[in-house]
Design an enzyme around this catalytic site. Structure first.
Site, mmCIF file in Angstrom:
data_model
loop_
_atom_site.group_PDB
_atom_site.id
_atom_site.type_symbol
_atom_site.label_atom_id
_atom_site.label_comp_id
_atom_site.label_asym_id
_atom_site.label_seq_id
_atom_site.Cartn_x
_atom_site.Cartn_y
_atom_site.Cartn_z
ATOM 1 N N GLU A 1 -9.936 -4.101 -5.858
ATOM 2 C CA GLU A 1 -9.417 -2.861 -4.970
ATOM 3 C C GLU A 1 -9.198 -1.748 -5.755
ATOM 4 O OE1 GLU A 1 -5.265 -2.767 -3.905
ATOM 5 O OE2 GLU A 1 -4.923 -4.702 -4.569
ATOM 6 N N SER B 1 0.742 -1.315 0.065
ATOM 7 C CA SER B 1 0.011 -0.070 -0.062
ATOM 8 C C SER B 1 0.858 1.262 -0.039
ATOM 9 C CB SER B 1 -0.809 -0.072 1.235
ATOM 10 O OG SER B 1 -1.868 0.862 1.154
ATOM 11 N N HIS C 1 -7.415 -5.325 -1.081
ATOM 12 C CA HIS C 1 -6.146 -4.705 -1.064
ATOM 13 C C HIS C 1 -5.114 -5.636 -0.255
ATOM 14 C CE1 HIS C 1 -3.741 -1.143 -0.710
ATOM 15 N NE2 HIS C 1 -3.715 -1.191 0.648
#
Length: 301
Positions: free
Chosen positions: A243, A147, A273
């Site tokens: 996602e 991320s 995600h």
């Protein structure tokens, strides 16, 4: 078709959505999440945990039995540049390290909003250069993150190139943020499928403005997609189909390939995600970690 274990995971996720930092503030939520975990929590007791500082940056080593001493993986956690600590990261990183089999140092970089850009990136650079100073050969180092941590992996790789510093041997970016200047493509179109980066708790452009209030969002260290990608090390990107950062991964992969980078894209059908970090929860994630391990060992995943 997803596994039954994945379906159970998604059922639990739907019944208890991810906590929203906008409700109590980023620092308060970070402290709350950290307080729930014992200081010495280590889900894989066979790993050796060693707190340390690398050029003044708080870090910790996770060492699996039999790992080669000459190689190291530097891990940069996610959390929208504002959440995550060494303790919270350890809960999912330790099982991954056990599967990957490399001595791994997790970086406790400074977080926004208390420490905006470039503080976190500076800390990641300081940790990486400390490993070089300790005698690790660049080719024996790898960078990995998920991320916002994936964003920092790519930004750090670009910064190393810009500053003429030796690059690591390999890069792994799981569901990275690669462009933060616009809400377009999957940032909005896949919101109905997104269950981790809820649209009211992680809006890419809003998070980027908090992270870098005095830097244009199209700057390559904020939006690595806009950097000069030629010359980057071999790269593995993972992303799930369900996602909002799907296009971030796809566009970066495409540009990297067109720039001559040895890039691989691992897409998880129906996956959420940063899905490989859930390696203890469902087999699709465990299989992805095995493929990451193959890549880090120099084999095709």
């Amino acid at each position: 078709m997803p596994s039954e274990a994945f379906d159970r995971f998604m059922g639990a996720l739907r019944s208890a959505p991810c906590e929203n930092p906008n409700r109590i503030g980023h620092a308060a939520l970070r402290a709350l999440q950290d307080s729930r975990i014992p200081e010495d929590a280590l889900p894989c007791p066979e790993l050796q945990r060693e707190p340390c500082a690398l050029n003044g940056v708080p870090c910790e080593w996770l060492r699996p039995p039999g790992a080669p001493l000459q190689r190291a993986l530097l891990y940069i956690h996610g959390g929208g540049w504002s959440l995550g600590t060494l303790k919270t990261t350890r809960l999912f990183l330790a099982p991954m390290v056990r599967r990957i089999g490399l001595n791994t140092v997790s970086v406790g970089y400074r977080l926004m909003p208390e420490h905006p850009f470039p503080a976190g990136l500076d800390d990641c650079l300081a940790a990486y250069t400390a490993l070089l100073e300790q005698g690790f050969a660049p080719r024996d180092l790898a960078l990995m993150g998920e991320s916002a941590g994936g964003n920092l992996v790519l930004a750090l790789a670009l910064r190393l190139k810009d500053e003429g510093l030796p690059p690591p041997g390999r890069l792994v970016a799981m569901s990275p943020v690669t462009y933060a200047d616009t809400l377009e493509g999957s940032h909005t179109s896949l919101i109905p499928l997104e269950h981790i980066l809820a649209d009211d708790s992680f809006v890419v452009t809003k998070a980027a403005r908090l992270y870098a209030p005095h830097t244009p969002p199209e700057h390559p260290y904020i939006s690595p997609l806009y950097g000069a990608l030629g010359g980057l090390p071999p790269l593995l990107i993972t992303v799930g189909t369900d996602e909002i950062l799907f296009d971030d991964a796809l566009r970066f992969y495409q540009k990297a390939r067109l720039s001559g980078v040895d890039a691989t894209l691992l897409v998880g059908d129906h996956m959420v995600h940063s899905w490989p970090i859930f390696s203890e929860r469902f087999p699709e994630a465990a299989q992805a970690v095995e493929q990451i391990a193959q890549f880090l060992q120099g084999r095709t995943p």
